[in-house]
Scaffold this motif. Structure first.
Motif, short mmCIF file in Angstrom:
data_model
loop_
_atom_site.label_atom_id
_atom_site.label_comp_id
_atom_site.label_asym_id
_atom_site.label_seq_id
_atom_site.Cartn_x
_atom_site.Cartn_y
_atom_site.Cartn_z
N ASP A 161 0.84 -1.20 0.00
CA ASP A 161 0.00 0.00 0.00
C ASP A 161 0.87 1.25 0.00
O ASP A 161 1.95 1.28 0.61
CB ASP A 161 -0.92 0.01 1.21
N GLN A 162 0.38 2.27 -0.66
CA GLN A 162 1.11 3.53 -0.75
C GLN A 162 0.19 4.71 -0.49
O GLN A 162 -1.03 4.60 -0.63
CB GLN A 162 1.75 3.69 -2.13
N ILE A 163 0.80 5.82 -0.10
CA ILE A 163 0.10 7.09 0.00
C ILE A 163 0.20 7.78 -1.35
O ILE A 163 1.31 7.97 -1.87
CB ILE A 163 0.67 7.95 1.12
N LEU A 207 5.54 5.98 1.75
CA LEU A 207 5.38 7.33 1.24
C LEU A 207 6.40 7.56 0.13
O LEU A 207 7.60 7.40 0.36
CB LEU A 207 5.58 8.34 2.37
N PRO A 208 5.96 7.91 -1.08
CA PRO A 208 6.92 8.18 -2.16
C PRO A 208 7.87 9.30 -1.77
O PRO A 208 7.52 10.19 -0.99
CB PRO A 208 6.02 8.59 -3.34
N ILE A 209 9.09 9.26 -2.31
CA ILE A 209 10.12 10.22 -1.92
C ILE A 209 9.70 11.64 -2.23
O ILE A 209 10.05 12.58 -1.50
CB ILE A 209 11.46 9.87 -2.61
N GLU A 210 8.89 11.84 -3.28
CA GLU A 210 8.49 13.20 -3.62
C GLU A 210 7.48 13.77 -2.64
O GLU A 210 7.24 14.99 -2.61
CB GLU A 210 7.89 13.25 -5.04
N LEU A 211 6.87 12.92 -1.80
CA LEU A 211 5.91 13.39 -0.79
C LEU A 211 6.55 13.49 0.59
O LEU A 211 5.89 13.94 1.53
CB LEU A 211 4.69 12.46 -0.73
N ASN A 231 8.82 8.38 5.87
CA ASN A 231 8.74 6.94 6.12
C ASN A 231 9.39 6.63 7.46
O ASN A 231 10.48 7.13 7.77
CB ASN A 231 9.43 6.17 5.01
N ASN A 232 8.73 5.78 8.23
CA ASN A 232 9.24 5.39 9.54
C ASN A 232 9.20 3.86 9.63
O ASN A 232 8.18 3.28 9.99
CB ASN A 232 8.40 6.03 10.65
N GLY A 233 10.31 3.23 9.26
CA GLY A 233 10.34 1.77 9.24
C GLY A 233 9.44 1.25 8.12
O GLY A 233 9.60 1.60 6.96
N THR A 234 8.48 0.42 8.50
CA THR A 234 7.56 -0.17 7.52
C THR A 234 6.26 0.61 7.40
O THR A 234 5.31 0.13 6.78
CB THR A 234 7.25 -1.62 7.90
N SER A 235 6.18 1.79 7.99
CA SER A 235 4.97 2.60 7.95
C SER A 235 5.31 4.03 7.54
O SER A 235 6.46 4.44 7.58
CB SER A 235 4.27 2.61 9.33
N ALA A 236 4.28 4.75 7.13
CA ALA A 236 4.42 6.17 6.83
C ALA A 236 3.88 6.95 8.03
O ALA A 236 2.83 6.60 8.58
CB ALA A 236 3.65 6.54 5.57
N ARG A 237 4.60 7.98 8.42
CA ARG A 237 4.21 8.75 9.62
C ARG A 237 4.02 10.22 9.26
O ARG A 237 4.80 10.81 8.53
CB ARG A 237 5.27 8.61 10.71
N PHE A 238 2.93 10.78 9.80
CA PHE A 238 2.65 12.20 9.69
C PHE A 238 2.67 12.79 11.10
O PHE A 238 2.04 12.23 12.01
CB PHE A 238 1.29 12.46 9.05
#
Length: 305
Positions: A161-163, A207-211, A231-238
């Motif tokens: 899955d991706q953002i 999270l793609p590098i451009e985001l 990106n934080n490990g295997t997850s995306a963090r906001f």
């Protein structure tokens, strides 16, 4: 013997202090100089291991790092470092390493080590260089050779899955809306408050590098000041940084996650004209001792319109 007048002594002292201040300023400028990556040196070690030296001028800060297994790679984020390497891609094709890529963004230089397979690695700083040593052992293969205990849970499937998109808007109440489009509606989201910040983890999503960047949304005049996405490990963090008194709510509909951060309005501000009992409007006094019910209702109807 030379003798100095008081004026000469004062002039000499001022000259010495000026020279000392200039020397201290130049030393401070040297220490404060940003690190600049200007060379990537690859060496082959015994056991088919690979050593990668990141040669930089200036002081190196501890980088952020993460690794992925599909595709296998190791990434380091050097915040505040510039990149002057002539070639962004350095081909290695040795041991577990396929190539090394260095890319500079607005606030960092990211160094990505592309692997043939997952591998263990170690980092240290030697003579000012950031050194990464890559072993040639496939971590997944080693784990597969070890028989799992009889009651061990089966390994979870790595999510792809991706953002897809990140947006920010201001609502009619003066609050901020963080909109995150997901590639799948099945992405699990964890929202919590931590140290005065709102932390949102998209479990298993990348999270793609451009985001990967910081969004400065102060100009929207909402409680939200900045949004950091990475990106934080295997997850995306906001990480959402609010200011002042606020209240937030989040929900997920299909493939879109929404976080709303509204300004918190005190109840006294809403009912500023209410009395001590919380009632609004003009007072009405009626003496019920000498009046019938019909007349009382008529008076109330006339008073309220």
């Amino acid at each position: 013997m030379k003798r100095y007048t008081s004026e000469s002594a004062t002039l000499i002292r001022q000259t010495f202090l000026a020279a000392f201040a200039m020397l201290a300023f130049l030393s401070f400028q040297t220490l404060a100089q940003e690190a600049v990556l200007h060379e990537i040196v690859v060496s082959k070690l015994s056991g088919n291991r690979v050593q990668i030296n990141l040669v930089a001028d200036g002081l190196l800060n501890d980088p952020g790092s993460f690794s992925t297994s599909s595709p296998p790679r190791i990434a380091f984020d050097f915040f505040g470092m510039k990149n002057t390497v002539l070639s962004d891609l350095v081909a290695v094709d040795s041991g577990a390493v396929d190539s090394v890529v260095a890319v500079e963004t607005d606030d960092r230089t990211r160094v990505v080590i592309n692997l043939v397979h997952t591998a263990e690695f170690a980092t240290n700083i030697v003579d000012g260089d950031f050194v990464v040593t890559i072993e040639n052992t496939d971590v997944n293969a080693v784990r597969a050779d070890v028989a799992p205990p009889i009651f061990e849970r089966p390994p979870e499937i790595v999510s792809s899955d991706q953002i897809v998109r990140v947006d920010f808007r201001r609502n009619e109440q003066g609050g901020g809306k963080v909109l995150v489009d997901l590639s799948s509606p099945d992405v699990a989201v964890d929202v919590r408050e931590q140290a005065g910040e709102i932390v949102v983890d998209f479990i298993g999503a990348t999270l793609p590098i451009e985001l990967e960047r910081r969004l400065d949304v102060i100009d929207f005049a909402t409680p939200v000041q900045t949004i950091d996405a990475y990106n934080n490990g295997t997850s995306a963090r906001f990480i959402i940084v609010p200011t002042g008194k606020y209240q937030h709510i989040s929900f997920q509909s299909d493939g879109q996650f929404t976080l709303v951060v509204d300004p918190y309005i005190e109840s006294d501000e809403v009912n500023s004209s209410a009395d001590e009992n919380g009632f609004l409007g003009d007072r009405l006094s009626i003496n019920f001792q000498k009046i019938d019910v019909r007349s009382a209702l008529a008076i109330i109807a006339d008073f309220t319109g």
